[in-house]
Enzyme design. Structure first.
Site, PDB file in Angstrom:
ATOM      1  N   ARG A  51     -23.194  -3.112  -4.236  1.00 51.68           N
ATOM      2  CA  ARG A  51     -24.536  -2.932  -4.810  1.00 51.68           C
ATOM      3  C   ARG A  51     -24.642  -1.580  -5.515  1.00 51.68           C
ATOM      4  O   ARG A  51     -25.282  -1.476  -6.560  1.00 51.68           O
ATOM      5  CB  ARG A  51     -25.605  -3.009  -3.703  1.00 51.68           C
ATOM      6  CG  ARG A  51     -25.930  -4.414  -3.254  1.00 51.68           C
ATOM      7  CD  ARG A  51     -27.256  -4.399  -2.490  1.00 51.68           C
ATOM      8  NE  ARG A  51     -27.573  -5.668  -1.871  1.00 51.68           N
ATOM      9  CZ  ARG A  51     -28.160  -6.687  -2.499  1.00 51.68           C
ATOM     10  NH1 ARG A  51     -28.487  -6.577  -3.771  1.00 51.68           N
ATOM     11  NH2 ARG A  51     -28.435  -7.805  -1.849  1.00 51.68           N
ATOM     12  N   SER A  68      -7.993  -7.669   7.975  1.00 49.14           N
ATOM     13  CA  SER A  68      -7.798  -8.094   9.353  1.00 49.14           C
ATOM     14  C   SER A  68      -8.492  -9.418   9.645  1.00 49.14           C
ATOM     15  O   SER A  68      -8.181 -10.082  10.624  1.00 49.14           O
ATOM     16  CB  SER A  68      -8.351  -7.007  10.287  1.00 49.14           C
ATOM     17  OG  SER A  68      -8.049  -5.720   9.775  1.00 49.14           O
ATOM     18  N   LYS A  70       0.819  -1.213   0.000  1.00 51.02           N
ATOM     19  CA  LYS A  70       0.000   0.000   0.000  1.00 51.02           C
ATOM     20  C   LYS A  70       0.849   1.258   0.000  1.00 51.02           C
ATOM     21  O   LYS A  70       1.839   1.347   0.728  1.00 51.02           O
ATOM     22  CB  LYS A  70      -0.898   0.023   1.245  1.00 51.02           C
ATOM     23  CG  LYS A  70      -2.014  -1.010   1.254  1.00 51.02           C
ATOM     24  CD  LYS A  70      -2.884  -0.821   2.484  1.00 51.02           C
ATOM     25  CE  LYS A  70      -3.798  -2.002   2.736  1.00 51.02           C
ATOM     26  NZ  LYS A  70      -4.919  -2.069   1.794  1.00 51.02           N
ATOM     27  N   GLY A 127     -10.984  -2.995   8.536  1.00 54.10           N
ATOM     28  CA  GLY A 127     -10.631  -3.090   9.948  1.00 54.10           C
ATOM     29  C   GLY A 127     -11.813  -3.168  10.882  1.00 54.10           C
ATOM     30  O   GLY A 127     -11.657  -3.043  12.096  1.00 54.10           O
TER      31      GLY A 127
END
Lengths: 207, 321
Positions: free
Chosen positions: B192, B263, B108, B180
């Site tokens: 959606r 996570s 990242k 997280g």
């Protein structure tokens, strides 16, 4: 080119990877494509494509979902198979630079080196000429691609990039280190569909 | 067939964006094309990409059948708990993970932090996630991703945001969810929303696409392409709050091409087993019998926090625009 009255049924192993692209290319090449996730579905196809993807992930899923042995038997019995990239690795007799225990179908008498051309920043496109594919070079897309390091006596080398072997054929088994399914050029899928059509006369042997 | 592969090619980088390392690709070949970048994401489809913070975790992920790992210093749940500025990971730690596994390694960079991206590209990372989970470095501009050889994945909460990222050169999109939390509702809403907005475009009269582009605040060419294809011109994964095999299958049934789990795995009671279960559920997302089998006896899921209870400032999904 063979143009069978009834389209050949070609499965695409659909555990992980670019399944949709192969399905589309096979349909465009005149075959009837089917996704294969269960061993029972193998008996309904005249040929099989092993798509691009992660060979470690697909190998593990072959074991978990009880497809490894049925596939090995089908390949040994003469089921035509085309593998691109990860599919080439799975089809090989031996693979270098893979984690220990990588499941292989061991149909092609080749040694393949995984990620041989490097990491993603080294992934590339190139024009290459292929034996058995008329109409000029194909635009080949190599993504963290393997190459073929050694070939057995029965294996025909169809194409190279520089001095590296990237396309091979052994009887009704075909493999490329690159991804013909990504370009919209269906000549390699057409070649495979023709192999499947010729083989269909011998159907029953691997069912 | 080659949908979405007509995007402009990157200009040849002539500054810090160039990559110093020698490429083993033979002469006369082309690296860093849109097709090579987007094609890499196509190969990850149907797979699970797992957040890992150590080489050991990376090996567990690879053994479980992950298609890639995301190397980072703290998983989003810890970033939330510990606070402070979240930055790119230590190159040493990323190198250890690259050395530990044979599958692709992602990492990242902060939104807008193009130098972190230069560092990650030089390290040989396979994909960069310009991520809202880290503290944004630029409140106005995302990274110009066309200038890089390495491909980028970016998060999106709706179609306009996805198309703005693609316009900047992203080669893969993930719905953001709320990282997280271990709570899947935001991932559901974002997936959606993207799907509904694509469906709406596909029934518009061509003359109406200009106004649609204005409403979506997205490049007209991309809006017209999505209307024609009925999908994004590249791979759409899902992320943010996926904690169980059923969560992963839910997102796949809602149309995700694959799943990022942050996570959810290494904050759970039995990471190796949960990792395998989520991989198997992602493959067989339409087979309830398999979902029953893999959901059994997984031990504790990550505890999680309800995303609805987060203060606005604690919402990662609102970062980026």
């Amino acid at each position: 080119m063979v143009t069978p009255a009834v389209p050949v049924r070609v499965g695409v192993l659909a555990l992980q990877g670019d399944v949709r692209e192969h399905v589309r290319a096979l349909a465009a090449a005149g075959a009837h494509p089917l996704e294969v996730r269960h061993a029972a579905e193998l008996s309904a196809v005249d040929g099989l494509v092993l798509p691009g993807g992660e060979s470690t992930a697909i190998g593990r899923l072959l074991r978990v979902f009880d497809l490894l042995e049925p596939l090995r038997l089908a390949v040994a019995a003469g089921l035509p198979v085309f593998g691109s990239c990860a599919g080439m690795i799975l089809l090989a007799r031996e693979v270098l630079d893979a984690p220990p225990g990588q499941p292989l179908l061991a149909g092609l008498d080749v040694v393949v080196r995984r990620n041989a051309f490097g990491r993603q920043v080294d992934s590339f496109e190139a024009d290459i000429d292929l034996i058995g594919v008329a109409g000029g070079p194909v635009r080949a897309v190599f993504i963290r691609a393997p190459w073929v390091e050694k070939v057995g006596d029965e294996v025909e080398v169809l194409g190279q990039v520089g001095d590296r072997i990237v396309a091979v054929r052994q009887g009704s088994l075909l493999a490329t280190a690159f991804h013909p399914e990504l370009t919209g050029d269906i000549r390699i899928h057409q070649l495979f569909v023709d192999v499947v059509a010729r083989n269909r006369g011998r159907r029953g042997q691997y069912r | 067939m080659s949908d979405g592969l007509t995007a402009p090619e990157p200009a040849q980088p002539d500054d810090g964006h160039a990559r110093a390392a020698e490429s083993p690709a033979p002469a006369g070949t082309q690296v860093g094309t849109a097709r090579v970048k987007r094609g890499m994401a196509e190969m990850l489809k149907g797979g699970v990409i797992m957040d890992v913070v150590t080489a050991d975790q990376a090996r567990i992920a690879e053994d479980a059948g992950a298609v890639a790992v995301m190397a980072l210093e703290r998983v989003p749940a810890d970033i939330r708990a510990q606070g402070g500025v979240a930055r790119m990971s230590d190159p040493e730690m990323i190198e250890q993970i690259i050395g530990a596994v044979s599958i692709p390694v992602m990492a990242k960079a902060r939104i807008g932090h193009f130098v972190e991206a230069q560092v990650l590209q030089e390290l040989g990372v396979d994909y960069i996630d310009e991520s809202e989970v880290l503290t944004p470095a630029d409140p106005h501009h995302h990274i110009d991703k066309w200038r890089f050889t390495v491909p980028f994945v970016c998060g999106a909460t709706n179609l306009g945001e996805a198309l703005r990222r693609i316009g900047e050169g992203a080669a893969m999109i993930r719905s953001k969810g709320e990282a997280g939390t271990g709570e899947v509702s935001n991932a559901v809403v974002h997936m959606r929303t993207i799907r509904a907005e694509i469906a709406r475009l596909s029934v518009l009269d061509p003359a109406e696409l200009f106004a649609a582009a204005k409403e979506l605040r997205a490049p007209y060419e991309l809006v017209a392409e999505v209307a024609r294809l009925g999908k994004l011109p590249l791979v759409l994964f899902t992320a943010g709050g996926i904690a169980t095999p059923a969560d992963a299958a839910l997102m796949m049934q809602l149309g995700a091409d694959g799943v990022f789990v942050g996570s959810g795995i290494f904050k759970s009671g039995d990471p190796a087993r949960r990792a395998r279960a989520i991989v198997e559920a992602t493959t067989m997302y339409n087979h309830a019998d398999v979902l029953v089998k893999v959901s059994r006896g997984l031990g504790e899921a990550m505890v999680g926090i309800s995303a609805g209870e987060l203060e606005p400032a604690a919402r990662f999904a609102d970062r980026g625009w």
